[in-house]
Write an enzyme that holds these catalytic residues in place. Structure first.
Site, PDB file in Angstrom:
ATOM      1  N   ARG A  16      18.021  34.814  -3.451  1.00 19.27           N
ATOM      2  CA  ARG A  16      17.372  36.052  -3.906  1.00 19.27           C
ATOM      3  C   ARG A  16      18.304  36.757  -4.905  1.00 19.27           C
ATOM      4  O   ARG A  16      19.414  36.278  -5.187  1.00 19.27           O
ATOM      5  CB  ARG A  16      17.062  36.961  -2.713  1.00 19.27           C
ATOM      6  CG  ARG A  16      18.326  37.536  -2.096  1.00 19.27           C
ATOM      7  CD  ARG A  16      18.043  38.427  -0.904  1.00 19.27           C
ATOM      8  NE  ARG A  16      19.211  39.207  -0.580  1.00 19.27           N
ATOM      9  CZ  ARG A  16      19.409  39.853   0.570  1.00 19.27           C
ATOM     10  NH1 ARG A  16      18.491  39.786   1.513  1.00 19.27           N
ATOM     11  NH2 ARG A  16      20.499  40.558   0.757  1.00 19.27           N
ATOM     12  N   ASP A  61      27.392  28.449   3.744  1.00 23.48           N
ATOM     13  CA  ASP A  61      28.068  29.723   4.011  1.00 23.48           C
ATOM     14  C   ASP A  61      29.382  29.646   3.249  1.00 23.48           C
ATOM     15  O   ASP A  61      30.281  28.877   3.608  1.00 23.48           O
ATOM     16  CB  ASP A  61      28.302  29.895   5.516  1.00 23.48           C
ATOM     17  CG  ASP A  61      29.018  31.213   5.834  1.00 23.48           C
ATOM     18  OD1 ASP A  61      29.680  31.781   4.937  1.00 23.48           O
ATOM     19  OD2 ASP A  61      28.937  31.661   6.988  1.00 23.48           O
ATOM     20  N   TYR A 153      34.882  46.382  -0.152  1.00 21.56           N
ATOM     21  CA  TYR A 153      34.178  45.696  -1.241  1.00 21.56           C
ATOM     22  C   TYR A 153      35.041  45.669  -2.511  1.00 21.56           C
ATOM     23  O   TYR A 153      35.197  44.625  -3.146  1.00 21.56           O
ATOM     24  CB  TYR A 153      32.862  46.433  -1.511  1.00 21.56           C
ATOM     25  CG  TYR A 153      31.947  45.770  -2.504  1.00 21.56           C
ATOM     26  CD1 TYR A 153      31.190  44.653  -2.158  1.00 21.56           C
ATOM     27  CD2 TYR A 153      31.812  46.266  -3.799  1.00 21.56           C
ATOM     28  CE1 TYR A 153      30.336  44.059  -3.067  1.00 21.56           C
ATOM     29  CE2 TYR A 153      30.956  45.678  -4.708  1.00 21.56           C
ATOM     30  CZ  TYR A 153      30.216  44.574  -4.340  1.00 21.56           C
ATOM     31  OH  TYR A 153      29.372  43.973  -5.244  1.00 21.56           O
ATOM     32  N   LYS A 157      36.538  42.406  -4.524  1.00 12.96           N
ATOM     33  CA  LYS A 157      36.123  42.114  -5.906  1.00 12.96           C
ATOM     34  C   LYS A 157      37.302  42.157  -6.870  1.00 12.96           C
ATOM     35  O   LYS A 157      37.300  41.465  -7.894  1.00 12.96           O
ATOM     36  CB  LYS A 157      35.026  43.091  -6.331  1.00 12.96           C
ATOM     37  CG  LYS A 157      33.713  42.911  -5.565  1.00 12.96           C
ATOM     38  CD  LYS A 157      33.124  41.520  -5.770  1.00 12.96           C
ATOM     39  CE  LYS A 157      31.728  41.390  -5.204  1.00 12.96           C
ATOM     40  NZ  LYS A 157      31.128  40.052  -5.418  1.00 12.96           N
ATOM     41  N   THR A 191      21.048  46.656  -3.307  1.00 12.88           N
ATOM     42  CA  THR A 191      21.068  48.078  -3.664  1.00 12.88           C
ATOM     43  C   THR A 191      19.749  48.771  -3.331  1.00 12.88           C
ATOM     44  O   THR A 191      19.520  49.895  -3.774  1.00 12.88           O
ATOM     45  CB  THR A 191      21.328  48.262  -5.173  1.00 12.88           C
ATOM     46  OG1 THR A 191      20.388  47.462  -5.885  1.00 12.88           O
ATOM     47  CG2 THR A 191      22.731  47.867  -5.555  1.00 12.88           C
TER      48      THR A 191
HETATM   49  P1  NAD Z   1      21.691  40.195  -2.800  1.00 15.35           P
HETATM   50  O1  NAD Z   1      22.090  40.768  -1.487  1.00 15.35           O
HETATM   51  O2  NAD Z   1      20.304  40.337  -3.261  1.00 15.35           O
HETATM   52  O3  NAD Z   1      22.053  38.642  -2.877  1.00 15.35           O
HETATM   53  C1  NAD Z   1      23.219  38.130  -2.324  1.00 15.35           C
HETATM   54  C2  NAD Z   1      22.937  36.695  -1.862  1.00 15.35           C
HETATM   55  O4  NAD Z   1      24.147  36.187  -1.285  1.00 15.35           O
HETATM   56  C3  NAD Z   1      21.853  36.639  -0.785  1.00 15.35           C
HETATM   57  O5  NAD Z   1      20.940  35.610  -1.081  1.00 15.35           O
HETATM   58  C4  NAD Z   1      22.642  36.364   0.471  1.00 15.35           C
HETATM   59  O6  NAD Z   1      21.928  35.672   1.469  1.00 15.35           O
HETATM   60  C5  NAD Z   1      23.790  35.537  -0.071  1.00 15.35           C
HETATM   61  N1  NAD Z   1      24.916  35.491   0.846  1.00 15.35           N
HETATM   62  C6  NAD Z   1      25.445  36.516   1.582  1.00 15.35           C
HETATM   63  N2  NAD Z   1      26.435  36.054   2.346  1.00 15.35           N
HETATM   64  C7  NAD Z   1      26.542  34.721   2.095  1.00 15.35           C
HETATM   65  C8  NAD Z   1      27.383  33.700   2.574  1.00 15.35           C
HETATM   66  N3  NAD Z   1      28.320  33.942   3.499  1.00 15.35           N
HETATM   67  N4  NAD Z   1      27.233  32.449   2.079  1.00 15.35           N
HETATM   68  C9  NAD Z   1      26.273  32.201   1.151  1.00 15.35           C
HETATM   69  N5  NAD Z   1      25.436  33.111   0.675  1.00 15.35           N
HETATM   70  C10 NAD Z   1      25.585  34.365   1.149  1.00 15.35           C
HETATM   71  O7  NAD Z   1      22.698  40.869  -3.830  1.00 15.35           O
HETATM   72  P2  NAD Z   1      22.914  40.676  -5.411  1.00 15.35           P
HETATM   73  O8  NAD Z   1      22.882  42.005  -6.013  1.00 15.35           O
HETATM   74  O9  NAD Z   1      22.036  39.601  -5.955  1.00 15.35           O
HETATM   75  O10 NAD Z   1      24.433  40.202  -5.402  1.00 15.35           O
HETATM   76  C11 NAD Z   1      24.901  39.051  -6.096  1.00 15.35           C
HETATM   77  C12 NAD Z   1      26.371  39.234  -6.398  1.00 15.35           C
HETATM   78  O11 NAD Z   1      26.536  40.319  -7.328  1.00 15.35           O
HETATM   79  C13 NAD Z   1      27.233  39.605  -5.201  1.00 15.35           C
HETATM   80  O12 NAD Z   1      28.474  38.949  -5.287  1.00 15.35           O
HETATM   81  C14 NAD Z   1      27.417  41.093  -5.346  1.00 15.35           C
HETATM   82  O13 NAD Z   1      28.579  41.562  -4.689  1.00 15.35           O
HETATM   83  C15 NAD Z   1      27.513  41.207  -6.844  1.00 15.35           C
HETATM   84  N6  NAD Z   1      27.229  42.532  -7.384  1.00 15.35           N
HETATM   85  C16 NAD Z   1      26.035  43.139  -7.130  1.00 15.35           C
HETATM   86  C17 NAD Z   1      25.786  44.394  -7.667  1.00 15.35           C
HETATM   87  C18 NAD Z   1      24.488  45.125  -7.442  1.00 15.35           C
HETATM   88  O14 NAD Z   1      24.413  46.309  -7.798  1.00 15.35           O
HETATM   89  N7  NAD Z   1      23.455  44.500  -6.920  1.00 15.35           N
HETATM   90  C19 NAD Z   1      26.761  45.014  -8.447  1.00 15.35           C
HETATM   91  C20 NAD Z   1      27.969  44.368  -8.690  1.00 15.35           C
HETATM   92  C21 NAD Z   1      28.178  43.117  -8.150  1.00 15.35           C
END
Ligand code: NAD
Length: 262
Positions: A16, A61, A153, A157, A191
């Site tokens: 996702r 994982d 977090y 990062k 978010t």
């Molecule tokens: P999201 O929660 O929609 O997707 C994260 C995905 O990672 C999910 O499919 C989840 O199941 C998977 N995941 C979680 N733990 C896991 C594990 N142990 N092993 C394998 N998969 C795992 O969030 P997103 O916004 O799509 O986040 C993607 C990346 O972007 C992340 O690293 C997040 O920290 C980073 N990020 C997101 C934002 C934001 O605002 N959404 C901002 C900066 C960075």
């Protein structure tokens, strides 16, 4: 001609959010994609929609050392080699420093930091064997600017950025480029304002969040996961052939400065 014709790329957390958009865009650009996640039903459904000739789902994982060899083997068995990795999987936990439990801190670092390390370590020999390749790590603006309530977090990062530079130095001579993305606020389940502010109800929480981004972000809105997927594409494709060891901020201008009147 796609920008990723002939490439095989493993994207973690691809069930996702940003990871899903990355595999969709990469597949549209000619790549074979391997989706790794812990959300097996959702990840399998995305892979199925893309088609077995283009995509495979594996349970991965990212913080479990033993899961990585199986994911790499699945990529090679399905598509012959592996020459790209996007370390996208991540989790967010927000709370005051003094209220953050050891367990929560360690779990955030296990997924975001250790997961990125294990991914790079497992994939690098394959990328070298394939004649070169790319690693794109997912950091955050929280690694670059202090943000309230994000101690675990932000720490995880920032570690991703540090490892990105070291890996880039170590792997450059073997044809592997390593870069990182620092997204700002992106509209994904991570978010989801209803999840973060249930007392306001879904509509109220969404409106409050939109008002916040209008004020805080110079471009006036939250980012879309497709916009991060395009950055991941740039860093995976030949367009970035002279780029390694860097991080790229995609945040609508959020951390460029303090808005006047704030
Ligand atoms: P999201 O929660 O929609 O997707 C994260 C995905 O990672 C999910 O499919 C989840 O199941 C998977 N995941 C979680 N733990 C896991 C594990 N142990 N092993 C394998 N998969 C795992 O969030 P997103 O916004 O799509 O986040 C993607 C990346 O972007 C992340 O690293 C997040 O920290 C980073 N990020 C997101 C934002 C934001 O605002 N959404 C901002 C900066 C960075």
């Amino acid at each position: 001609m796609g920008k990723l014709d002939g490439r095989v790329v493993l994207v973690t957390g691809a069930a996702r959010g940003q990871g899903e958009q990355e595999v969709r865009l990469f597949a549209a650009e000619g790549a074979k994609v391997v989706l790794g996640d812990v959300l097996d039903e959702q990840g399998s459904a995305v892979a199925k929609e893309l088609g077995a000739d283009v995509a495979r789902y594996v349970h991965l994982d990212v913080g479990e050392e033993a899961d990585w060899p199986a994911a790499i083997t699945a990529a090679k068995e399905a598509f012959g080699s592996l020459d790209g990795l996007v370390n996208n999987a991540g989790i967010l936990r927000a709370g005051p420093l003094v209220g953050t439990s050891l367990q929560e801190f360690v779990e955030v670092c296990r997924v975001n930091q250790l997961g990125t390390f294990l991914g790079m370590r497992a994939a690098a020999p394959e990328l070298i064997a394939a004649g070169g390749g790319t690693i794109v790590n997912t950091s955050s603006v929280a690694a670059l600017s202090g943000m309230l309530l994000l101690s675990s977090y932000s720490a995880s990062k920032a570690a991703v950025l540090a490892m990105t530079r070291v890996a880039a130095l170590e792997l450059a001579s073997q044809g592997v480029r390593v870069n990182a993305m620092c997204p700002g606020a992106i509209d994904t389940p991570m978010t989801d304002p209803a999840g973060r502010d249930p007392s306001a109800g879904p509509a109220g929480a969404a409106e409050r969040a939109a008002a916040f981004y209008r004020k805080a972000v110079p471009l006036g809105r939250i980012g879309r996961p497709e916009e991060i997927a395009r950055l991941a594409l740039y860093l995976t494709a030949e367009d970035s052939s002279y780029v390694t060891g860097q991080h790229f901020v995609a945040d609508g201008g959020w951390i460029a400065g303090v808005p006047l009147g704030a």
